[in-house]
Write an enzyme that holds these catalytic residues in place. Structure first.
Site, PDB file in Angstrom:
ATOM      1  N   GLY A  69       0.836  -1.204   0.000  1.00 15.14           N
ATOM      2  CA  GLY A  69       0.000   0.000   0.000  1.00 15.14           C
ATOM      3  C   GLY A  69       0.871   1.253   0.000  1.00 15.14           C
ATOM      4  CG  HIS A  70       3.210   2.277   3.449  1.00 15.52           C
ATOM      5  ND1 HIS A  70       3.192   1.160   4.256  1.00 15.52           N
ATOM      6  CD2 HIS A  70       2.623   3.266   4.172  1.00 15.52           C
ATOM      7  CE1 HIS A  70       2.644   1.465   5.423  1.00 15.52           C
ATOM      8  NE2 HIS A  70       2.276   2.725   5.395  1.00 15.52           N
ATOM      9  CD  GLN A  99     -10.765   7.407  -0.413  1.00 15.84           C
ATOM     10  OE1 GLN A  99     -10.242   8.524  -0.488  1.00 15.84           O
ATOM     11  NE2 GLN A  99     -12.011   7.222  -0.012  1.00 15.84           N
ATOM     12  CG  ASP A 153      -5.477   5.916   6.882  1.00 20.93           C
ATOM     13  OD1 ASP A 153      -5.956   5.273   7.824  1.00 20.93           O
ATOM     14  OD2 ASP A 153      -4.393   5.621   6.355  1.00 20.93           O
TER      15      ASP A 153
END
Ligand code: PAF
Length: 273
Positions: A27-28, A139, A141
């Site tokens: 994700g990062h 998105q 968060d």
């Protein structure tokens, strides 16, 4: 870090910041890849920010995997990793915080008192130190991204905020550093979150009301025995306030937060009503 960023600016290079708390996962990495498309020089900050954790939350046990993080950053060609200490970011005599007062009242802000005050404070500090032109957030968060965009507008911060889509595991679970906390059986059950969110289209087509959709989603997720729901909310995408009778075509955020034992996971989708 500030001098380095200024030097890049003097060379007409734009700077893109990806703020993280480390324990970097795909994700990062997707945020970093997006940052690379948008900016010339990429800075990744890694800082597990104590002020955004409540007293009974997982600050101490939050995964810290610095060596792997560095490796991933260098493989992606990140130009700088900014890794401040807690005492550098919060010297003993620091007493100023940033509070967003409206969007923070909802969803995670209502359950995690002071969380977004900590987030806004650290993000503004990171902006001041790293002096980025662009900053990329996820998105997943959704509320955080909205609050930071609001802070940037309210405080005239010259940073362009880019929101990257949620990166999911093959079975749909949203990627998160906290997925590491899940036992194998919990990890299996966690797929109910996204599977439930996926059902919403069908429930909409069945002409159910917002309240009915919400109840169905809660029931669907609660079929898994180890999940404890923190909230399931259907809110206006701009104000984050609960909606009951949206107009056709309104954009809604369906946001979910659940606990598995102490691990708290969040996920969301955006739909058109
Ligand atoms: O999303 C996160 O990882 C954190 O909330 C952030 C934006 C890095 C601030 O500590």
């Amino acid at each position: 870090m500030f001098r380095q960023s200024r030097l890049w600016h003097s060379q007409n290079k734009s700077v893109a910041l990806v703020p993280t708390m480390g324990a970097l996962h795909e994700g990062h990495l997707s945020l970093i890849r997006l940052a690379k498309k948008k900016g010339d020089k990429i800075v990744v900050s890694i800082f597990v920010n104590p002020t955004q954790f409540g007293p009974n939350e997982d600050y101490n046990s939050y995964p810290r995997t610095l060596n792997e993080d560095f490796k991933k950053c260098s493989e992606l060609g990140v130009d700088a990793v900014f890794l401040p200490s807690v005492s550098a970011m919060y010297p003993d005599n620091s007493s100023t915080y940033v509070n967003e007062e409206i969007l923070s009242q909802h969803l995670c802000g209502a359950r995690r008192k002071g969380h977004f005050r900590g987030v806004c404070t650290i993000v503004l500090k990171l902006f001041n130190i790293c002096a980025p032109d662009i900053a990329v957030f996820g998105q997943k968060d959704a509320q955080q991204s909205l609050i930071i965009s609001q802070m940037v507008r309210d405080l005239n911060i010259p940073v362009k905020i880019i929101i990257a889509p949620i990166k999911r595991e093959k079975d749909g679970l949203a990627m998160s550093s906290r997925n590491k906390y899940l036992l194998p059986e919990e990890r299996r059950q966690a797929t109910a979150i996204y599977n439930g969110l996926q059902k919403i289209k069908k429930w909409q087509n069945d002409n159910l009301s917002v309240a009915q959709v919400r109840r169905k989603l809660i029931r669907f997720i609660q079929r898994e025995k180890d999940i404890r729901i923190d909230y399931v909310s259907i809110v206006n995408i701009n104000t984050l306030s609960e909606v009951s009778r949206p107009k056709k075509g309104d954009k809604l955020l369906i946001a979910v937060a659940v606990f598995f034992n102490k691990a708290r996971l969040i996920d969301n989708i955006v739909i058109k009503w």
